[in-house]
Design an enzyme around this catalytic site. Structure first.
Site, PDB file in Angstrom:
ATOM      1  CD  GLU A 127      33.306 -44.591  97.696  1.00 57.93           C
ATOM      2  OE1 GLU A 127      33.643 -45.583  98.358  1.00 57.93           O
ATOM      3  OE2 GLU A 127      34.016 -43.603  97.515  1.00 57.93           O
ATOM      4  CG  ASP A 177      45.282 -51.297  86.699  1.00 58.93           C
ATOM      5  OD1 ASP A 177      45.251 -51.382  85.452  1.00 58.93           O
ATOM      6  OD2 ASP A 177      45.693 -50.298  87.314  1.00 58.93           O
ATOM      7  CG  ASP A 179      49.291 -48.941  83.574  1.00 60.84           C
ATOM      8  OD1 ASP A 179      48.211 -48.359  83.454  1.00 60.84           O
ATOM      9  OD2 ASP A 179      50.378 -48.463  83.227  1.00 60.84           O
ATOM     10  NE  ARG A 231      49.718 -45.963  80.933  1.00 60.91           N
ATOM     11  CZ  ARG A 231      50.638 -45.379  81.646  1.00 60.91           C
ATOM     12  NH1 ARG A 231      51.866 -45.358  81.209  1.00 60.91           N
ATOM     13  NH2 ARG A 231      50.343 -44.853  82.800  1.00 60.91           N
ATOM     14  CG  LEU A 386      37.807 -45.262  94.717  1.00 63.40           C
ATOM     15  CD1 LEU A 386      37.840 -43.753  94.727  1.00 63.40           C
ATOM     16  CD2 LEU A 386      36.403 -45.753  94.923  1.00 63.40           C
TER      17      LEU A 386
END
Lengths: 492, 514
Positions: A127, A177, A179, A231, A386
């Site tokens: 996808e 991820d 951050d 960042r 996603l």
């Protein structure tokens, strides 16, 4: 492919102003305003739909990846001021179209997702999602081949999918991820969306720790770290074993890597002793950074109020009182000095309830708190989450999401990552420079990305993908050849 | 018959033979199952032939065990208490001997275990609720058995499981010893033994960082092995049940099995218990109409309530009468005495009216009149707890049914206090049980409290077999047990072995299923 296609070119023309470029342009592919890619969906039993966007993106609200104010800025400003003036250059449709046409490395990206040179379900059932200028998402896109993928970046040909809920993700890279927002409580140099080289060190540390754990503990080999454009950093793990993990396993793995941090009151869940080998090793990796990058550069306990934080982390009345007294009498001590004070005061016999060993452990906890990676773990836990694709343009900064070479992690400077406008300028500059020195034929051989600073990144990415394909081929050479033969025979 | 999987499990040569004569006289194409281990993962459904009666009997016995197990959980018994409580129950209904024991019927026991599991699997696969409950209880039962298994036999069984684990060699152990200890938090007195598996097999341990990871391999301490086996058992069972559920509709054509299966799944609400002759006290003393008031103290709340209503109003409505009459019949009151009892109790009713309106019902309940005399037998059987708990709730003015179910909690507690149950903690327990719809557990709680002293005595002196103290599931069992306990001194212990509840709950049950 189970998609219903209803190409309705004309319909697109009615889209609003910001979209107008779409009608004529093979513009916006992944990302930027255009958007990003995502979860693979192989086999799609009508079942357990992917739910609504909100739930999928919920934890992204606070990072700038998608729905934050950043991508919307251009749009907002559009409404009151003339377009050319206010719109940041990098998000203009023309620039984006150029970028995706001339610079975006479709081929390696295709191979990276496809795990093979010939189109496989791995790619075909993947996808993709695109972000429109208004912040809307087009989800559930998939493409049969790299060329179609490239072409479909032309939105006129967009597929329409009626039953989104019929999709169930079955396979995806394992992603992480990291951050910078999560570091706000402990970083002093910047806050919010801003970063500088000082606080980028936190990301460097995190990448090192997570990368080591993934390789040594879980045995993953194909880990791609990507700068998220502003960042943070993303990791994509493409090992077969990682791609096939279900949600439970993803959650386990994410929680293995996440360390429950103390809350504001300094109350911690307690890190088990003896330290788990993973934590122990991480601590060893992080120790050098603690002295230089945390204590010296961040100086997190410079002021008196900040110093209170560290006192709260020390569970010993006698010790904290003595420290408090000492610090009251000599204001302006640096974090390094204060850190040294703990041992000094403790040795002077001010420990009331803690043993020396407990103090060592408390100090370990503090070091972990200030250095251990702070993952946005929710991203890693779900198959259907996603994540922005590599090489797309960050809508807020215009920077390209380039891969990070972990072999030379320290050298990566997020502030020097090229923006889309810089890259396009570099093409022109190169053309100018070589106007006379090369023949037209020679020039034609040079692809646009090779004329820019993107070259190094694309080459690194190609190298990485080549390694992945090689590994991938080992396992299924037989099947692959069959498929290839079949494909050949159909070729004209 | 019991197979339920996506892949055909039946070999071509074992396909159903459609010619009835050929089938009837053909030799069985498959040999009997072999059970080398006491424990069973129930992966392969049985393929042998058993009688329909066995199909049902074995399942009922297993159901009984599961129900007892669940009641342990409802009563918050600790694992140790549960084990102690379950041991006699298991021995009685589902004995499973170890290979080492000299038991002559190892194969038979294991066959029963195997078949009954698959029967219940069919019975309980129909709804998600039942599936979940069944899987939970089966997993508990498996755990209980695994813990009680002989260490060596357990190891052998575990070895046969298709779970790819490998014990750590001494060499590897020496290399990683410190890390292994730190990761798995080995206490000083624990054995230093680990095994390797793919980390995907133990996500829970990885999540809690309780194993050592090296290149995707998890090094797990042996103490986790049992948990892993259990988890695997539960996982396989759950998927198996889902499959069975999908295949269930295909069974509908067999009209012999579906009523049994339906009945079994019903029994899970409150396990069904049939009435047995031995629940009467006819062999000890002949109850008379006049004695009922005295005996009423031994009645369960449902019957005490009817009795109180009857005394207060000198009348009971139809279903109340029916329930009470059958119960009285069950305790051994004969028809003449019963008619006398009702006649006296309905003191506001004239003889004529009694005869015309009520007498027939009483005789009918005793099987004295009505229908074909060859068929009516002895009339209706006394109602079980299951019947009382599943029939439609009484409407206003009616007093039949189980008060634990039909009364609001406040009214229920008032009623209990009125019949002399006043212990605060007990009432609180009843309130909780009722809140969770465990009506028969509440009733048993009251029983156990009311007979605390006698129960302890019986247990300590070993007067009764432990299986006779299982959960009460029939009002008549309640009465009989209460009666016997209160009269412990008066009845010779010897008598109890013969006609006590010994034969009441197990042996006679099947007769009642007809």
């Amino acid at each position: 492919m189970p998609h219903a296609t209803s190409p309705s070119p004309e319909a697109e023309a009615t889209m609003n102003v910001e979209d107008s470029h779409m009608t004529d342009a093979p513009a916006l592919p992944l990302e930027a305003e255009p958007s990003s890619d995502l979860a693979e969906s192989q086999e799609l039993p009508a079942n357990g739909g992917t739910a609504n966007l909100d739930s999928i993106f919920d934890d992204d609200d606070d990072d700038d990846e998608y729905s934050s104010s950043a991508p919307r800025k251009p749009e907002d400003s559009l409404q009151d001021i003339p377009q050319q003036v206010s719109k940041p250059k990098y998000s203009s449709p023309d620039i984006l179209r150029q970028f995706y046409q001339r610079l975006f490395p479709f081929r390696p990206l295709f191979q990276w997702l496809n795990h093979s040179p010939t189109p496989q379900p791995d790619f075909q059932n993947r996808e993709f999602a695109f972000v429109l200028p208004g912040g809307a998402y087009i989800r559930y896109q998939s493409f049969a081949s790299a060329d179609l993928f490239r072409k479909h970046v032309n939105p006129r040909d967009r597929k329409q999918l009626r039953k989104a809920s019929a999709f169930r993700p079955v396979m995806k890279e394992l992603v992480f991820d990291i951050d910078m927002t999560d570091y706000d409580p402990i970083r002093t140099c910047c806050s919010g969306a801003a970063i500088c080289n000082k606080c980028w060190q936190f990301i460097t540390m995190a990448v090192k720790v997570v990368d080591t754990a993934l390789r040594e503990d879980f045995g993953f080999q194909h880990i791609l770290w990507v700068y998220s454009g502003r960042r943070g950093a993303h990791a994509w793990i493409s090992d077969k074993r990682a791609r096939e993990m279900d949600d439970t396993k993803r959650r386990s793995l994410a929680n293995y890597l996440v360390l429950a941090m103390g809350n504001e009151q300094g109350k911690r869940g307690g890190i088990r002793r003896p330290l788990h080998p993973h934590i122990d090793r991480s601590l060893k990796i992080l120790n050098p950074y603690f002295q230089t990058d945390v204590l010296a550069d961040q100086d997190p306990w410079a002021s008196t109020e900040q110093a209170d934080k560290i006192l709260q982390l020390l569970p010993d009345k006698g010790l904290t009182t003595a420290l408090q007294k000492k610090w009251d009498s000599m204001p302006g001590r640096t974090s390094n000095q204060r850190w040294a004070d703990i041992d000094a005061v403790a040795e002077a016999g001010h420990l009331s309830t803690m043993t020396a060993k407990q103090l060592v452990e408390a100090k370990q906890d503090i070091r972990l708190e200030y250095t251990y990676p702070r993952l946005d773990a929710e991203v890693s836990k779900k198959l259907n989450h996603l994540l922005k694709s590599p090489f797309v343009v960050h809508p807020g900064t215009g920077r390209v999401c380039v891969p990070i070479d972990t072999r030379d992690l320290e050298a990566f400077d997020p502030l020097s990552v090229p923006t889309v406008t810089e890259l396009l300028r570099e093409i022109d500059e190169w053309d100018n420079e070589h106007k006379d020195s090369m023949s037209a034929d020679e020039k034609a051989k040079v692809q646009d990305w090779q004329k820019t600073r993107l070259k190094g990144y694309v080459e690194f990415f190609r190298g990485y993908v080549a390694g992945l394909l090689k590994e991938e081929n080992k396992g299924k050479r037989g099947r692959e050849e069959d498929v290839a033969a079949g494909a050949d025979s159909m070729e004209f | 018959m019991l197979a339920a999987t996506s892949a055909p499990r039946i070999a071509p040569n074992k396909r159903t033979v459609l010619d009835a004569r050929k089938r009837q006289f053909a030799k069985s194409t498959h040999g009997p199952e072999e059970y080398p281990h006491r424990l069973n993962f129930y992966v392969v459904p049985p393929s042998g032939d058993i009688a329909l009666e066995q199909f049902e009997e074995w399942a009922i016995a297993r159901l009984k065990v599961l129900a007892e197990l669940e009641s342990c959980q409802f009563r918050n018994r600790t694992p140790a208490e549960t084990e102690e409580y379950m041991k006699p129950v298991l021995d009685k209904y589902m004995r499973l001997s170890s290979n080492a024991s000299r038991s002559s019927d190892i194969e038979g026991e294991r066959k029963r275990d195997h078949y009954s599991h698959w029967t219940l699997r069919l019975a309980f696969s129909s709804t998600a609720d039942l599936r979940q409950r069944f899987a939970r209880l089966e997993a508990q039962l498996f755990k209980l058995r695994m813990q009680s298994d002989d260490t060596r036999e357990r190891q052998e069984f575990i070895k046969t499981l298709p779970m790819s684990w490998e014990t750590l060699s001494e060499e590897e152990k020496a290399t990683w010893l410190d890390q292994l200890k730190a990761a798995t938090n080995v206490k000083r007195d624990e054995e230093e033994s680990w095994f390797k598996v793919d980390w995907e097999k133990v996500p829970g341990l990885v999540e809690r960082r309780q194993c050592l990871l090296k290149k995707g391999t998890a090094y797990v301490h042996v103490r986790e092995q049992q948990t892993m086996v259990l988890n695997e058992f539960a996982r396989q069972l759950e998927t198996g049940l889902e499959l069975s559920a999908r295949f269930l509709p295909r069974m509908d054509e067999d009209n012999r099995l579906s009523p049994i299966l339906h009945h079994l799944s019903q029994s899970f609400v409150a396990p069904d218990a049939g009435y047995t002759e031995s629940s009467s006290i006819g062999d000890i003393t002949i109850p008379t109409a006049a004695a009922i008031d005295g005996l009423a103290q031994h009645f369960p709340l449902c019957m005490q309530n009817l009795h109180r209503e009857l005394r207060n109003n000198s009348h009971l409505k139809h279903f109340g009468r029916l329930q009470y009459t059958l119960f009285l019949k069950g305790i051994g009151l004969n028809l003449q005495e019963c008619i006398l009892f009702w006649r006296k109790s309905f003191k506001l009713i004239a003889d004529d009216k009694f005869k015309s309106d009520y007498l027939y019902n009483i005789r009918h309940a005793y099987g004295d009149v009505g229908g074909d005399s060859n068929r009516r037998g002895k009339g209706y059987t006394p109602y079980s707890c299951q019947k009382l708990l599943t029939e439609p709730a009484p409407s206003a003015g009616q007093t039949h049914g189980c008060p634990y179910r039909t009364y609001s909690p406040d009214n229920l507690l008032t009623l209990l206090q009125a019949v002399g149950v006043t212990d605060r903690a007990l009432l609180q327990g009843v309130r909780e049980d009722v809140g969770k719809q465990r009506f028969h557990i509440a009733c048993n709680r009251v029983f156990e409290h009311g007979h605390k002293g006698q129960l302890r005595k019986v247990k300590e002196e070993g007067l009764w077999a432990a299986g006779d103290l299982d959960t009460i599931l029939h009002p008549n069992t309640y009465f009989k047990r209460s009666f016997l306990l209160k009269n412990l001194g008066k009845i010779k212990a010897g008598d109890l072995g013969v006609d006590g509840p010994e034969s009441s709950s197990g042996g006679g049950r099947e007769k009642m299923e007809e």
